[in-house]
Write a protein that holds these residues in place. Sequence first.
Motif, PDB file in Angstrom:
ATOM      1  N   ARG A  37       3.681   0.399 -13.588  1.00  0.00           N
ATOM      2  CA  ARG A  37       2.565   0.293 -12.641  1.00  0.00           C
ATOM      3  C   ARG A  37       1.536  -0.772 -13.028  1.00  0.00           C
ATOM      4  NH1 ARG A  37       1.259   3.732  -8.315  1.00  0.00           N
ATOM      5  NH2 ARG A  37       2.967   4.973  -9.106  1.00  0.00           N
ATOM      6  N   ALA A  38       1.127  -0.851 -14.291  1.00  0.00           N
ATOM      7  CA  ALA A  38       0.111  -1.829 -14.691  1.00  0.00           C
ATOM      8  C   ALA A  38       0.608  -3.260 -14.465  1.00  0.00           C
ATOM      9  CB  ALA A  38      -0.285  -1.619 -16.149  1.00  0.00           C
ATOM     10  N   ALA A  39       1.860  -3.523 -14.836  1.00  0.00           N
ATOM     11  CA  ALA A  39       2.424  -4.863 -14.629  1.00  0.00           C
ATOM     12  C   ALA A  39       2.559  -5.160 -13.135  1.00  0.00           C
ATOM     13  CB  ALA A  39       3.777  -4.985 -15.326  1.00  0.00           C
ATOM     14  N   GLN A  40       2.937  -4.175 -12.366  1.00  0.00           N
ATOM     15  CA  GLN A  40       3.047  -4.366 -10.921  1.00  0.00           C
ATOM     16  C   GLN A  40       1.687  -4.694 -10.319  1.00  0.00           C
ATOM     17  OE1 GLN A  40       4.790  -0.606  -9.897  1.00  0.00           O
ATOM     18  NE2 GLN A  40       6.890  -1.383 -10.034  1.00  0.00           N
ATOM     19  N   ALA A  41       0.629  -4.068 -10.823  1.00  0.00           N
ATOM     20  CA  ALA A  41      -0.719  -4.329 -10.315  1.00  0.00           C
ATOM     21  C   ALA A  41      -1.143  -5.766 -10.622  1.00  0.00           C
ATOM     22  CB  ALA A  41      -1.710  -3.341 -10.914  1.00  0.00           C
ATOM     23  N   VAL A  42      -0.774  -6.281 -11.788  1.00  0.00           N
ATOM     24  CA  VAL A  42      -1.095  -7.665 -12.136  1.00  0.00           C
ATOM     25  C   VAL A  42      -0.378  -8.619 -11.176  1.00  0.00           C
ATOM     26  CG1 VAL A  42      -0.770  -9.457 -13.898  1.00  0.00           C
ATOM     27  CG2 VAL A  42      -1.611  -7.196 -14.551  1.00  0.00           C
ATOM     28  N   VAL A  43       0.889  -8.377 -10.937  1.00  0.00           N
ATOM     29  CA  VAL A  43       1.657  -9.240 -10.027  1.00  0.00           C
ATOM     30  C   VAL A  43       1.112  -9.124  -8.610  1.00  0.00           C
ATOM     31  CG1 VAL A  43       3.937  -9.651  -9.013  1.00  0.00           C
ATOM     32  CG2 VAL A  43       3.722  -9.187 -11.465  1.00  0.00           C
ATOM     33  N   GLU A  44       0.785  -7.913  -8.176  1.00  0.00           N
ATOM     34  CA  GLU A  44       0.223  -7.723  -6.834  1.00  0.00           C
ATOM     35  C   GLU A  44      -1.071  -8.522  -6.679  1.00  0.00           C
ATOM     36  OE1 GLU A  44      -1.768  -4.285  -3.995  1.00  0.00           O
ATOM     37  OE2 GLU A  44      -0.893  -3.703  -5.914  1.00  0.00           O
ATOM     38  N   ARG A  45      -1.962  -8.418  -7.661  1.00  0.00           N
ATOM     39  CA  ARG A  45      -3.237  -9.138  -7.600  1.00  0.00           C
ATOM     40  C   ARG A  45      -2.998 -10.652  -7.515  1.00  0.00           C
ATOM     41  NH1 ARG A  45      -5.458  -7.419 -12.062  1.00  0.00           N
ATOM     42  NH2 ARG A  45      -4.870  -9.236 -13.282  1.00  0.00           N
ATOM     43  N   ILE A  50      -3.110 -15.755  -4.216  1.00  0.00           N
ATOM     44  CA  ILE A  50      -2.558 -17.002  -3.685  1.00  0.00           C
ATOM     45  C   ILE A  50      -2.264 -16.914  -2.189  1.00  0.00           C
ATOM     46  CG2 ILE A  50      -1.661 -17.724  -5.921  1.00  0.00           C
ATOM     47  CD1 ILE A  50       1.162 -17.007  -4.936  1.00  0.00           C
ATOM     48  N   GLY A  51      -2.714 -15.815  -1.576  1.00  0.00           N
ATOM     49  CA  GLY A  51      -2.653 -15.717  -0.124  1.00  0.00           C
ATOM     50  C   GLY A  51      -1.441 -15.027   0.455  1.00  0.00           C
ATOM     51  N   LEU A  52      -0.646 -14.379  -0.390  1.00  0.00           N
ATOM     52  CA  LEU A  52       0.516 -13.665   0.134  1.00  0.00           C
ATOM     53  C   LEU A  52       0.134 -12.263   0.573  1.00  0.00           C
ATOM     54  CD1 LEU A  52       3.195 -14.709  -2.499  1.00  0.00           C
ATOM     55  CD2 LEU A  52       2.823 -15.671  -0.229  1.00  0.00           C
ATOM     56  N   GLU A  53       0.824 -11.783   1.555  1.00  0.00           N
ATOM     57  CA  GLU A  53       0.638 -10.406   2.004  1.00  0.00           C
ATOM     58  C   GLU A  53       1.527  -9.514   1.140  1.00  0.00           C
ATOM     59  OE1 GLU A  53       1.672  -7.913   5.982  1.00  0.00           O
ATOM     60  OE2 GLU A  53       0.737  -9.892   6.254  1.00  0.00           O
ATOM     61  N   VAL A  54       0.944  -8.460   0.599  1.00  0.00           N
ATOM     62  CA  VAL A  54       1.673  -7.591  -0.317  1.00  0.00           C
ATOM     63  C   VAL A  54       1.707  -6.179   0.252  1.00  0.00           C
ATOM     64  CG1 VAL A  54       1.719  -6.634  -2.653  1.00  0.00           C
ATOM     65  CG2 VAL A  54       0.912  -8.967  -2.280  1.00  0.00           C
ATOM     66  N   GLU A  55       2.869  -5.603   0.234  1.00  0.00           N
ATOM     67  CA  GLU A  55       3.033  -4.213   0.657  1.00  0.00           C
ATOM     68  C   GLU A  55       3.424  -3.400  -0.567  1.00  0.00           C
ATOM     69  OE1 GLU A  55       5.886  -1.562   3.568  1.00  0.00           O
ATOM     70  OE2 GLU A  55       5.695  -3.704   3.942  1.00  0.00           O
ATOM     71  N   THR A  56       2.676  -2.357  -0.844  1.00  0.00           N
ATOM     72  CA  THR A  56       2.986  -1.508  -1.992  1.00  0.00           C
ATOM     73  C   THR A  56       3.373  -0.118  -1.511  1.00  0.00           C
ATOM     74  OG1 THR A  56       0.686  -0.836  -2.259  1.00  0.00           O
ATOM     75  CG2 THR A  56       1.404  -2.768  -3.497  1.00  0.00           C
ATOM     76  N   PHE A  57       4.185   0.545  -2.295  1.00  0.00           N
ATOM     77  CA  PHE A  57       4.614   1.897  -1.957  1.00  0.00           C
ATOM     78  C   PHE A  57       5.096   2.581  -3.218  1.00  0.00           C
ATOM     79  CE2 PHE A  57       7.961  -1.161  -1.260  1.00  0.00           C
ATOM     80  CZ  PHE A  57       9.031  -0.626  -1.949  1.00  0.00           C
ATOM     81  N   ASP A  58       5.060   3.887  -3.200  1.00  0.00           N
ATOM     82  CA  ASP A  58       5.583   4.671  -4.314  1.00  0.00           C
ATOM     83  C   ASP A  58       7.048   4.988  -4.061  1.00  0.00           C
ATOM     84  OD1 ASP A  58       3.201   4.853  -5.830  1.00  0.00           O
ATOM     85  OD2 ASP A  58       2.468   6.417  -4.506  1.00  0.00           O
TER      86      ASP A  58
END
Length: 72
Positions: A37-45, A50-58
Amino acid sequence: MTDHHARLAAAVERLTPHYVSLLGDLVRLPSSQGYERAAQAVVERQMREIGLEVETFDVDPSQLHGHPGFNT
């Protein structure tokens, strides 16, 4: 070198310090299976910055357990 190659080389040179730092941040975070989760949050941020749309889900591992690509 074409203009496109020169622009690409300049962009790579300009962005390299940022992405080396980002990679260092990711390497320092625990991200083994079940602790991503922590690494995913860094990549999401980064993607949002850089302007990409990000969709997150569990993900529910119990629902993926029978899938051939799932490993525990």
